[in-house]
Design a protein around this motif. Structure first.
Motif, PDB file in Angstrom:
ATOM      1  N   ARG A  85      35.982  42.145  40.957  1.00  0.00           N
ATOM      2  CA  ARG A  85      35.648  40.867  41.244  1.00  0.00           C
ATOM      3  C   ARG A  85      36.779  39.937  40.528  1.00  0.00           C
ATOM      4  NH1 ARG A  85      30.223  42.126  40.147  1.00  0.00           N
ATOM      5  NH2 ARG A  85      30.178  41.194  38.451  1.00  0.00           N
ATOM      6  N   GLU A  86      36.976  40.059  39.361  1.00  0.00           N
ATOM      7  CA  GLU A  86      38.272  39.339  38.612  1.00  0.00           C
ATOM      8  C   GLU A  86      39.673  39.542  39.411  1.00  0.00           C
ATOM      9  OE1 GLU A  86      39.195  36.510  36.160  1.00  0.00           O
ATOM     10  OE2 GLU A  86      37.129  37.299  36.395  1.00  0.00           O
ATOM     11  N   LEU A  87      39.850  40.609  39.763  1.00  0.00           N
ATOM     12  CA  LEU A  87      41.150  40.811  40.597  1.00  0.00           C
ATOM     13  C   LEU A  87      41.312  40.386  41.784  1.00  0.00           C
ATOM     14  CD1 LEU A  87      41.800  45.063  39.632  1.00  0.00           C
ATOM     15  CD2 LEU A  87      43.157  42.770  38.844  1.00  0.00           C
ATOM     16  N   LYS A  88      40.102  39.956  42.571  1.00  0.00           N
ATOM     17  CA  LYS A  88      40.023  39.350  43.951  1.00  0.00           C
ATOM     18  C   LYS A  88      40.216  37.855  43.852  1.00  0.00           C
ATOM     19  CE  LYS A  88      37.119  42.570  46.314  1.00  0.00           C
ATOM     20  NZ  LYS A  88      35.584  42.669  46.873  1.00  0.00           N
ATOM     21  N   LYS A  89      40.295  37.137  42.478  1.00  0.00           N
ATOM     22  CA  LYS A  89      40.456  35.749  42.394  1.00  0.00           C
ATOM     23  C   LYS A  89      41.891  35.420  42.472  1.00  0.00           C
ATOM     24  CE  LYS A  89      36.534  35.091  39.154  1.00  0.00           C
ATOM     25  NZ  LYS A  89      36.187  34.581  37.809  1.00  0.00           N
ATOM     26  N   LYS A  90      41.969  34.227  42.862  1.00  0.00           N
ATOM     27  CA  LYS A  90      43.422  33.878  42.773  1.00  0.00           C
ATOM     28  C   LYS A  90      44.186  33.843  41.753  1.00  0.00           C
ATOM     29  CE  LYS A  90      46.700  30.438  45.114  1.00  0.00           C
ATOM     30  NZ  LYS A  90      46.736  29.666  46.216  1.00  0.00           N
ATOM     31  N   HIS A  91      43.402  33.237  40.590  1.00  0.00           N
ATOM     32  CA  HIS A  91      44.000  33.144  39.249  1.00  0.00           C
ATOM     33  C   HIS A  91      43.114  33.814  38.425  1.00  0.00           C
ATOM     34  CE1 HIS A  91      46.783  30.349  40.632  1.00  0.00           C
ATOM     35  NE2 HIS A  91      45.954  29.755  41.028  1.00  0.00           N
ATOM     36  N   SER A  92      42.948  35.256  38.049  1.00  0.00           N
ATOM     37  CA  SER A  92      42.437  35.987  37.386  1.00  0.00           C
ATOM     38  C   SER A  92      42.813  35.998  35.833  1.00  0.00           C
ATOM     39  CB  SER A  92      42.343  37.330  37.626  1.00  0.00           C
ATOM     40  OG  SER A  92      43.442  37.978  37.835  1.00  0.00           O
ATOM     41  N   SER A  93      41.593  35.878  35.038  1.00  0.00           N
ATOM     42  CA  SER A  93      41.868  36.017  33.739  1.00  0.00           C
ATOM     43  C   SER A  93      42.265  37.306  33.024  1.00  0.00           C
ATOM     44  CB  SER A  93      40.747  35.375  33.175  1.00  0.00           C
ATOM     45  OG  SER A  93      40.599  35.397  31.712  1.00  0.00           O
ATOM     46  N   GLY A  94      43.541  37.347  32.386  1.00  0.00           N
ATOM     47  CA  GLY A  94      43.777  38.583  31.744  1.00  0.00           C
ATOM     48  C   GLY A  94      43.116  38.687  30.313  1.00  0.00           C
ATOM     49  N   LEU A  95      42.615  37.470  29.924  1.00  0.00           N
ATOM     50  CA  LEU A  95      41.613  37.926  28.872  1.00  0.00           C
ATOM     51  C   LEU A  95      40.308  38.291  29.078  1.00  0.00           C
ATOM     52  CD1 LEU A  95      42.215  34.431  26.644  1.00  0.00           C
ATOM     53  CD2 LEU A  95      42.945  36.949  26.151  1.00  0.00           C
ATOM     54  N   LYS A  96      39.748  37.956  30.152  1.00  0.00           N
ATOM     55  CA  LYS A  96      38.413  38.475  30.548  1.00  0.00           C
ATOM     56  C   LYS A  96      38.507  39.969  31.032  1.00  0.00           C
ATOM     57  CE  LYS A  96      34.627  37.626  33.898  1.00  0.00           C
ATOM     58  NZ  LYS A  96      34.117  36.703  34.841  1.00  0.00           N
ATOM     59  N   MET A  97      39.629  40.293  31.565  1.00  0.00           N
ATOM     60  CA  MET A  97      39.783  41.565  32.038  1.00  0.00           C
ATOM     61  C   MET A  97      39.975  42.456  30.680  1.00  0.00           C
ATOM     62  SD  MET A  97      41.698  41.686  35.627  1.00  0.00           S
ATOM     63  CE  MET A  97      43.241  40.816  35.280  1.00  0.00           C
ATOM     64  N   ASP A  98      40.652  41.969  29.953  1.00  0.00           N
ATOM     65  CA  ASP A  98      41.140  42.623  28.550  1.00  0.00           C
ATOM     66  C   ASP A  98      39.800  42.796  27.876  1.00  0.00           C
ATOM     67  OD1 ASP A  98      42.620  43.915  26.488  1.00  0.00           O
ATOM     68  OD2 ASP A  98      41.964  42.237  25.302  1.00  0.00           O
ATOM     69  N   PHE A  99      38.721  41.785  27.722  1.00  0.00           N
ATOM     70  CA  PHE A  99      37.470  42.164  27.262  1.00  0.00           C
ATOM     71  C   PHE A  99      36.521  43.337  28.057  1.00  0.00           C
ATOM     72  CE2 PHE A  99      32.754  41.199  27.220  1.00  0.00           C
ATOM     73  CZ  PHE A  99      32.462  41.218  25.804  1.00  0.00           C
ATOM     74  N   LEU A 100      36.616  43.231  29.444  1.00  0.00           N
ATOM     75  CA  LEU A 100      35.846  44.123  30.186  1.00  0.00           C
ATOM     76  C   LEU A 100      36.459  45.484  29.747  1.00  0.00           C
ATOM     77  CD1 LEU A 100      35.438  42.020  33.484  1.00  0.00           C
ATOM     78  CD2 LEU A 100      33.530  42.823  31.867  1.00  0.00           C
TER      79      LEU A 100
END
Length: 142
Positions: A85-100
């Motif tokens: 879901r995060e990757l589909k966003k236009k401006h995904s959050s690297g910090l959020k993906m790192d946490f996940l």
């Protein structure tokens, strides 16, 4: 044209080229991260399939001592879905993906600790290698 105008044109051209290189680098980085998550998904599907087979064999043998990792599997899948879901966003959050990805590592380690069978351990190692590569890439973004 004046010397000043030529210099400004050259600066504008250099900035345009720099912006274009940044866009291309972001696309390559996105594709690398996306492909690694797809590999993780594929590996994890094998873990799920092997776990279902392990549980069925245990039931058919009447054993009750097989460790239950369904909770960890559910959480891992939840984190993976959140990543996509995060990757589909236009401006995904690297910090959020790192946490996940950190949470995914935690669940993968829990599965490996509960089921100490080589096929599970090897798959978890594959997942951990991909996650570590992703986290390294994310550090370049963040």
């Amino acid at each position: 044209p004046s010397r000043k105008k030529c210099i400004i044109q050259q600066i504008d051209l250099a900035l345009l080229n720099l912006r274009s290189m940044g866009d291309e680098e972001r696309k390559l980085l996105y594709n690398d991260i996306y492909n690694r998550f797809m590999r993780i998904k594929s590996i994890f599907q094998k873990i799920e399939k092997e776990n279902r087979k392990r549980e069925k064999e245990s039931l058919s043998l009447g054993e009750n001592s097989v460790p239950d990792v369904n909770e960890e599997i559910t959480r891992f899948k939840s984190h993976l879905m959140a990543i996509f879901r995060e990757l589909k966003k236009k401006h995904s959050s690297g910090l959020k993906m790192d946490f996940l990805t950190q949470e995914m590592l935690r669940e993968a380690n829990a599965i490996s600790a509960k089921i100490q069978e080589p096929k599970f351990s090897h798959r978890v190692v594959e997942i951990k290698m991909e996650i570590n590569s992703i986290r390294e890439q994310l550090r370049n973004v963040v």
